[in-house]
Design a protein around this motif. Structure first.
Motif, PDB file in Angstrom:
ATOM      1  N   TYR A   1      -7.530   6.603   5.271  1.00 26.40           N
ATOM      2  CA  TYR A   1      -7.762   7.329   6.519  1.00 26.40           C
ATOM      3  C   TYR A   1      -8.792   8.439   6.336  1.00 26.40           C
ATOM      4  CZ  TYR A   1      -3.906   4.956   8.884  1.00 26.40           C
ATOM      5  OH  TYR A   1      -3.105   4.021   9.476  1.00 26.40           O
ATOM      6  N   ARG A   2      -8.696   9.160   5.209  1.00 27.14           N
ATOM      7  CA  ARG A   2      -9.644  10.246   4.960  1.00 27.14           C
ATOM      8  C   ARG A   2     -11.065   9.701   4.795  1.00 27.14           C
ATOM      9  NH1 ARG A   2      -5.436  12.477   1.649  1.00 27.14           N
ATOM     10  NH2 ARG A   2      -6.469  11.592  -0.202  1.00 27.14           N
ATOM     11  N   GLU A   3     -11.197   8.595   4.065  1.00 26.28           N
ATOM     12  CA  GLU A   3     -12.512   7.999   3.879  1.00 26.28           C
ATOM     13  C   GLU A   3     -13.086   7.496   5.206  1.00 26.28           C
ATOM     14  OE1 GLU A   3     -12.185   5.009   0.938  1.00 26.28           O
ATOM     15  OE2 GLU A   3     -11.905   6.410  -0.734  1.00 26.28           O
ATOM     16  N   LYS A   4     -12.225   6.941   6.017  1.00 27.77           N
ATOM     17  CA  LYS A   4     -12.682   6.460   7.325  1.00 27.77           C
ATOM     18  C   LYS A   4     -13.234   7.621   8.160  1.00 27.77           C
ATOM     19  CE  LYS A   4     -11.119   4.409  11.654  1.00 27.77           C
ATOM     20  NZ  LYS A   4      -9.961   3.929  12.447  1.00 27.77           N
ATOM     21  N   GLN A   5     -12.488   8.742   8.177  1.00 31.67           N
ATOM     22  CA  GLN A   5     -12.955   9.905   8.922  1.00 31.67           C
ATOM     23  C   GLN A   5     -14.282  10.427   8.368  1.00 31.67           C
ATOM     24  OE1 GLN A   5      -9.737  12.704   8.772  1.00 31.67           O
ATOM     25  NE2 GLN A   5      -8.440  11.544  10.211  1.00 31.67           N
ATOM     26  N   LYS A   6     -14.424  10.394   7.054  1.00 29.90           N
ATOM     27  CA  LYS A   6     -15.643  10.877   6.416  1.00 29.90           C
ATOM     28  C   LYS A   6     -16.839  10.014   6.807  1.00 29.90           C
ATOM     29  CE  LYS A   6     -17.750  11.327   1.836  1.00 29.90           C
ATOM     30  NZ  LYS A   6     -17.510  11.168   0.375  1.00 29.90           N
ATOM     31  N   TYR A   7     -16.658   8.695   6.719  1.00 28.34           N
ATOM     32  CA  TYR A   7     -17.755   7.784   7.025  1.00 28.34           C
ATOM     33  C   TYR A   7     -18.088   7.784   8.524  1.00 28.34           C
ATOM     34  CZ  TYR A   7     -17.115   6.073   2.280  1.00 28.34           C
ATOM     35  OH  TYR A   7     -17.021   5.989   0.912  1.00 28.34           O
TER      36      TYR A   7
ATOM     37  N   VAL B   1       0.855  -1.186   0.000  1.00 29.42           N
ATOM     38  CA  VAL B   1       0.000   0.000   0.000  1.00 29.42           C
ATOM     39  C   VAL B   1       0.890   1.235   0.000  1.00 29.42           C
ATOM     40  CG1 VAL B   1      -1.768   1.267   1.280  1.00 29.42           C
ATOM     41  CG2 VAL B   1      -1.795  -1.246   1.254  1.00 29.42           C
ATOM     42  N   THR B   2       0.649   2.108  -0.936  1.00 27.95           N
ATOM     43  CA  THR B   2       1.459   3.321  -1.021  1.00 27.95           C
ATOM     44  C   THR B   2       1.015   4.307   0.059  1.00 27.95           C
ATOM     45  OG1 THR B   2      -0.067   4.359  -2.572  1.00 27.95           O
ATOM     46  CG2 THR B   2       1.698   2.989  -3.501  1.00 27.95           C
ATOM     47  N   PRO B   3       1.868   5.256   0.417  1.00 28.03           N
ATOM     48  CA  PRO B   3       1.464   6.276   1.394  1.00 28.03           C
ATOM     49  C   PRO B   3       0.237   7.050   0.969  1.00 28.03           C
ATOM     50  CG  PRO B   3       3.839   6.289   1.086  1.00 28.03           C
ATOM     51  CD  PRO B   3       3.280   5.362   0.053  1.00 28.03           C
ATOM     52  N   GLU B   4       0.099   7.296  -0.359  1.00 26.58           N
ATOM     53  CA  GLU B   4      -1.069   8.031  -0.837  1.00 26.58           C
ATOM     54  C   GLU B   4      -2.348   7.226  -0.629  1.00 26.58           C
ATOM     55  OE1 GLU B   4       1.652   7.492  -2.498  1.00 26.58           O
ATOM     56  OE2 GLU B   4       2.572   9.501  -2.562  1.00 26.58           O
ATOM     57  N   GLU B   5      -2.272   5.910  -0.913  1.00 26.39           N
ATOM     58  CA  GLU B   5      -3.452   5.063  -0.715  1.00 26.39           C
ATOM     59  C   GLU B   5      -3.809   4.959   0.775  1.00 26.39           C
ATOM     60  OE1 GLU B   5      -2.909   1.962  -4.479  1.00 26.39           O
ATOM     61  OE2 GLU B   5      -2.031   1.505  -2.520  1.00 26.39           O
ATOM     62  N   LYS B   6      -2.805   4.866   1.603  1.00 23.73           N
ATOM     63  CA  LYS B   6      -3.042   4.791   3.044  1.00 23.73           C
ATOM     64  C   LYS B   6      -3.719   6.060   3.552  1.00 23.73           C
ATOM     65  CE  LYS B   6      -0.526   3.968   7.362  1.00 23.73           C
ATOM     66  NZ  LYS B   6       0.805   3.726   7.957  1.00 23.73           N
ATOM     67  N   GLU B   7      -3.251   7.214   3.056  1.00 22.52           N
ATOM     68  CA  GLU B   7      -3.837   8.487   3.465  1.00 22.52           C
ATOM     69  C   GLU B   7      -5.278   8.600   2.978  1.00 22.52           C
ATOM     70  OE1 GLU B   7      -4.120  12.091   5.336  1.00 22.52           O
ATOM     71  OE2 GLU B   7      -2.513  10.589   5.445  1.00 22.52           O
ATOM     72  N   GLN B   8      -5.538   8.073   1.767  1.00 21.58           N
ATOM     73  CA  GLN B   8      -6.892   8.110   1.217  1.00 21.58           C
ATOM     74  C   GLN B   8      -7.846   7.261   2.071  1.00 21.58           C
ATOM     75  OE1 GLN B   8      -8.168   9.933  -1.089  1.00 21.58           O
ATOM     76  NE2 GLN B   8     -10.192   8.979  -1.165  1.00 21.58           N
TER      77      GLN B   8
END
Length: 244
Positions: free
Chosen positions: A163-169, A154-161
């Motif tokens: 995390y952002r989706e988790k916070q959104k949901y 998993v790339t750092p960008e995918e990992k950050e994405q």
């Protein structure tokens, strides 16, 4: 009186005289009896009689100490000790006391060291522990090798994405939970029964799909709403929804 007890009583004066001379300190009859009873088998009456006999003969001295008689060796038979000799004996006592203290301290150190050694692993136990640790390290090494060799990292960008989706949901889930809770509270204000009975009855009218009865839709939608938003469910109250 038995023969052995009679023989012990007959020899009591000699035994007591020798004992008092060797110890050269005052004793009561009870003290002498307690110290010599097991070794010589003397009875208390025989001890008292022998001490009084020795005192009458002048071989020992007796002195009243309160209501008790004290017996000690006649000091006239001992040589006079000068002040210098007494000082020498005092110095010797001090030296021996210091030696005893040093030996006691050494014993405590050795006992502590022995306790530590007894609690430590033996050589075979240490060898077994080393083999187990080596085996465990080999497993970790192989696992790390497989992770490094994998291509689906998993790339750092995918990992950050993610995390952002988790916070959104999570934010949306908290919002929906609050709205659903407020909705249920508003309904329960005018509901004549308890919250438990409210969830069991399924008396809330919810939109339904064509071909589905209103009651069946109420149960299905209410159960889905409860599970989705995290409000109290029937299982929390150990009840089961009735069949539609």
């Amino acid at each position: 009186m038995s023969k052995s007890r009679a023989e012990a009583a007959a020899g009591a004066p000699g035994v007591l005289l020798r004992y008092l001379q060797e110890q050269n300190r005052p004793y009561s009859a009870q003290d002498v009896f307690g110290n010599l009873q097991r070794e010589h088998g003397l009875g208390k009456a025989a001890v008292v009689k022998a001490l009084e006999q020795l005192a009458q003969q002048g071989k020992i001295k007796e002195k009243m100490y309160g209501k008790q008689k004290i017996y000690f060796a006649n000091q006239d038979q001992f040589d006079m000790v000068s002040d210098a000799d007494l000082q020498g004996l005092d110095a010797k006592i001090v030296a021996l006391a210091a030696k005893v203290q040093h030996l006691q301290q050494s014993c405590r150190h050795m006992e502590a060291e022995l306790k530590e050694l007894n609690s430590a692993l033996t050589t075979p136990e240490m060898q077994k522990e080393i083999q187990e640790l080596k085996k465990e390290c080999a497993g970790y090494t192989e696992r790390l090798k497989n992770i490094k060799a994998a291509t689906n990292h998993v790339t750092p960008e995918e990992k950050e994405q993610v995390y952002r989706e988790k916070q959104k949901y999570c934010k949306e889930w908290r919002k929906r939970k609050r709205l659903a809770t407020e909705l249920c509270d508003a309904i329960l204000e005018g509901y004549p029964k308890s919250k438990k009975q409210f969830f069991v009855s399924g008396s809330v009218s919810l939109p339904c799909s064509p071909g589905v009865s209103s009651r069946e839709a109420s149960f299905s939608c209410l159960a889905a709403l409860q599970e989705e938003v995290g409000i109290e469910t029937d299982e929390d109250y150990n009840v089961t929804l009735p069949d539609p």
